[in-house]
Design a protein around this motif. Structure first.
Motif, PDB file in Angstrom:
ATOM      1  N   ASP A 186       0.811  -1.218   0.000  1.00  0.00           N
ATOM      2  CA  ASP A 186       0.000   0.000   0.000  1.00  0.00           C
ATOM      3  C   ASP A 186       0.848   1.273   0.000  1.00  0.00           C
ATOM      4  O   ASP A 186       0.341   2.370   0.214  1.00  0.00           O
ATOM      5  N   GLU A 187       2.142   1.121  -0.244  1.00  0.00           N
ATOM      6  CA  GLU A 187       3.023   2.272  -0.392  1.00  0.00           C
ATOM      7  C   GLU A 187       3.725   2.171  -1.740  1.00  0.00           C
ATOM      8  O   GLU A 187       4.053   1.069  -2.199  1.00  0.00           O
ATOM      9  N   PRO A 188       3.969   3.304  -2.390  1.00  0.00           N
ATOM     10  CA  PRO A 188       4.556   3.254  -3.731  1.00  0.00           C
ATOM     11  C   PRO A 188       6.023   2.845  -3.702  1.00  0.00           C
ATOM     12  O   PRO A 188       6.780   3.251  -2.838  1.00  0.00           O
ATOM     13  N   GLY A 189       6.396   2.016  -4.674  1.00  0.00           N
ATOM     14  CA  GLY A 189       7.802   1.678  -4.842  1.00  0.00           C
ATOM     15  C   GLY A 189       8.383   0.816  -3.741  1.00  0.00           C
ATOM     16  O   GLY A 189       7.680   0.226  -2.923  1.00  0.00           O
ATOM     17  N   LEU A 190       9.698   0.786  -3.728  1.00  0.00           N
ATOM     18  CA  LEU A 190      10.473  -0.009  -2.779  1.00  0.00           C
ATOM     19  C   LEU A 190      11.589   0.863  -2.221  1.00  0.00           C
ATOM     20  O   LEU A 190      12.307   1.521  -2.971  1.00  0.00           O
ATOM     21  N   LYS A 191      11.731   0.860  -0.893  1.00  0.00           N
ATOM     22  CA  LYS A 191      12.767   1.652  -0.242  1.00  0.00           C
ATOM     23  C   LYS A 191      13.712   0.726   0.502  1.00  0.00           C
ATOM     24  O   LYS A 191      13.289  -0.046   1.362  1.00  0.00           O
ATOM     25  N   THR A 192      14.993   0.806   0.180  1.00  0.00           N
ATOM     26  CA  THR A 192      16.020   0.025   0.857  1.00  0.00           C
ATOM     27  C   THR A 192      17.010   0.996   1.480  1.00  0.00           C
ATOM     28  O   THR A 192      17.648   1.782   0.773  1.00  0.00           O
ATOM     29  N   THR A 193      17.145   0.941   2.794  1.00  0.00           N
ATOM     30  CA  THR A 193      17.975   1.892   3.527  1.00  0.00           C
ATOM     31  C   THR A 193      19.139   1.173   4.174  1.00  0.00           C
ATOM     32  O   THR A 193      18.947   0.190   4.896  1.00  0.00           O
ATOM     33  N   LEU A 194      20.347   1.668   3.924  1.00  0.00           N
ATOM     34  CA  LEU A 194      21.555   1.041   4.465  1.00  0.00           C
ATOM     35  C   LEU A 194      21.977   1.723   5.760  1.00  0.00           C
ATOM     36  O   LEU A 194      22.132   2.945   5.807  1.00  0.00           O
ATOM     37  N   LEU A 195      22.177   0.920   6.796  1.00  0.00           N
ATOM     38  CA  LEU A 195      22.627   1.448   8.074  1.00  0.00           C
ATOM     39  C   LEU A 195      24.099   1.176   8.321  1.00  0.00           C
ATOM     40  O   LEU A 195      24.791   1.990   8.943  1.00  0.00           O
ATOM     41  N   GLU A 196      24.568   0.030   7.873  1.00  0.00           N
ATOM     42  CA  GLU A 196      25.950  -0.363   8.153  1.00  0.00           C
ATOM     43  C   GLU A 196      26.437  -1.293   7.066  1.00  0.00           C
ATOM     44  O   GLU A 196      25.685  -2.122   6.554  1.00  0.00           O
ATOM     45  N   GLY A 197      27.712  -1.169   6.686  1.00  0.00           N
ATOM     46  CA  GLY A 197      28.288  -2.036   5.664  1.00  0.00           C
ATOM     47  C   GLY A 197      28.005  -1.522   4.269  1.00  0.00           C
ATOM     48  O   GLY A 197      28.088  -0.325   4.013  1.00  0.00           O
ATOM     49  N   SER A 198      27.614  -2.402   3.352  1.00  0.00           N
ATOM     50  CA  SER A 198      27.313  -1.990   1.984  1.00  0.00           C
ATOM     51  C   SER A 198      26.388  -3.004   1.334  1.00  0.00           C
ATOM     52  O   SER A 198      26.402  -4.188   1.674  1.00  0.00           O
ATOM     53  N   ILE A 199      25.586  -2.500   0.401  1.00  0.00           N
ATOM     54  CA  ILE A 199      24.727  -3.350  -0.410  1.00  0.00           C
ATOM     55  C   ILE A 199      24.792  -2.865  -1.845  1.00  0.00           C
ATOM     56  O   ILE A 199      25.182  -1.720  -2.122  1.00  0.00           O
ATOM     57  N   LYS A 200      24.396  -3.730  -2.770  1.00  0.00           N
ATOM     58  CA  LYS A 200      24.411  -3.379  -4.186  1.00  0.00           C
ATOM     59  C   LYS A 200      23.019  -3.597  -4.760  1.00  0.00           C
ATOM     60  O   LYS A 200      22.400  -4.647  -4.552  1.00  0.00           O
TER      61      LYS A 200
END
Length: 345
Positions: free
Chosen positions: A224-238
């Motif tokens: 029920d929310e638009p899109g996708l949100k990915t938030t980085l707190l520590e380290g790294s993601i790709k």
């Protein structure tokens, strides 16, 4: 507190006189004291330690992501609470053969066996997978937290921690015996991944794949929310070949990926820390979506759709009526009737 309120006035958000502001501060203190002992916490360092929620009503326009639902309901006087609601506690484990276990109702200790992988419930209500080194069977389980089900944790067979919000799920293998580790999520899930350079960890949500490189991150993929949100707190993601640094957020809407810098990570993971947390830019529809999922209630809007903004934090263990009474000091009014929250704008 006075300085913060005047800050809103200088930006044209309130237009209140000094006498109005003084009366408003008194009203907020009375509201907080009347909230039936609900614990609230200060959000700004210059506010005295006893100060808790600060609600700001803004007459400026804002961007509504989704049109809120409006329908005719039985006429109720604003402020009528026919019933109250508390956060729930329910999590369901679906095994490879389709058997379902209500984990929140199960006793502590071992609750299931999948091949040579044992599944146990801990004293704090989470579940932990323990796989033997020779487990080559590819069996998938699904852990689901329904609307109103609270917050629940899961430790996967590789030691990775996943924390699920209400209205969320995760599908995963009972043991990671291949060359990589892949899970699928819906809703909102926070991860603390155990790094393994020889066996990368992938999270799929809303058709997007997130590759972990040893890190802590939050995935918000509510339908029920638009899109996708990915938030980085520590380290790294790709994500889509782009490497994120701590404090960045990847937002994908309609196939377009944007990277935001200096995101308020404290607000992003407030749910994990058992808080409702709103900045002074948080709009009414966003607030009500959180409350609807957390208490498993439908939100109905009445009125002209006047915009409101909110700021502050409050424990998610609070009764619904306490939360709504505090929010009502912004000018918006509420009623509760069975499984519905009526919002009068």
């Amino acid at each position: 507190m006075q300085r913060w309120l005047h800050g809103l006035n200088e930006e044209g958000a309130s237009g209140l006189s000094d006498d109005d502001l003084a009366q408003g501060r008194v009203a907020m203190w009375q509201a907080i004291k009347a909230a039936q002992g609900t614990k609230v916490r200060p959000l700004w360092p210059r506010i005295a330690a006893a100060a808790s929620i600060i609600i700001a009503c803004s007459v400026g326009g804002y961007f509504i992501l989704h049109q809120p639902k409006t329908e005719q309901v039985a006429l109720l006087k604003p402020g009528t609470f026919k019933n109250d609601a508390l956060p729930g506690n329910k999590a369901i484990l679906t095994l490879g053969n389709g058997q379902q276990i209500v984990v929140s109702a199960a006793k502590n200790g071992m609750i299931a066996q999948q091949g040579s992988t044992s599944i146990s419930k801990t004293a704090n209500g989470g579940i932990v997978y323990a796989a033997s080194n020779n487990d080559q069977t590819l069996t998938y389980n699904t852990y689901t937290v329904p609307r109103g089900g609270g917050k629940h944790s899961l430790v996967l067979a590789d030691g990775t921690l996943a924390i699920l919000d209400a209205a969320s799920s995760i599908r995963y293998p009972t043991a990671f015996s291949g060359k990589d580790r892949k899970v699928e999520v819906t809703g909102q899930v926070y991860f603390e991944v155990v790094h393994n350079a020889n066996k990368p960890f992938f999270v799929t949500a809303k058709g997007q794949t997130i590759e972990d490189i040893g890190t802590h991150f939050n995935v918000n993929a509510f339908d029920d929310e638009p899109g996708l949100k990915t938030t980085l707190l520590e380290g790294s993601i790709k994500i889509a070949g782009k490497l994120l640094r701590p404090g960045q957020q990847a937002v994908q809407v309609d196939g377009r990926l944007n990277i935001l810098n200096n995101v308020n990570t404290q607000e992003v993971v407030a749910w994990k820390n058992d808080l409702f947390m709103f900045t002074n830019n948080t709009t009414l529809p966003i607030v009500m979506k959180q409350l609807g999922r957390w208490y498993d209630l439908e939100v109905i809007y009445q009125g002209s759709g006047k915009p409101y903004h909110f700021g502050g934090d409050m424990p998610r263990s609070s009764k619904l009526s306490d939360v709504l009474k505090i929010l009502a000091y912004s000018g918006v009014q509420f009623s509760v009737d069975g499984k519905k929250i009526i919002v009068y704008q």
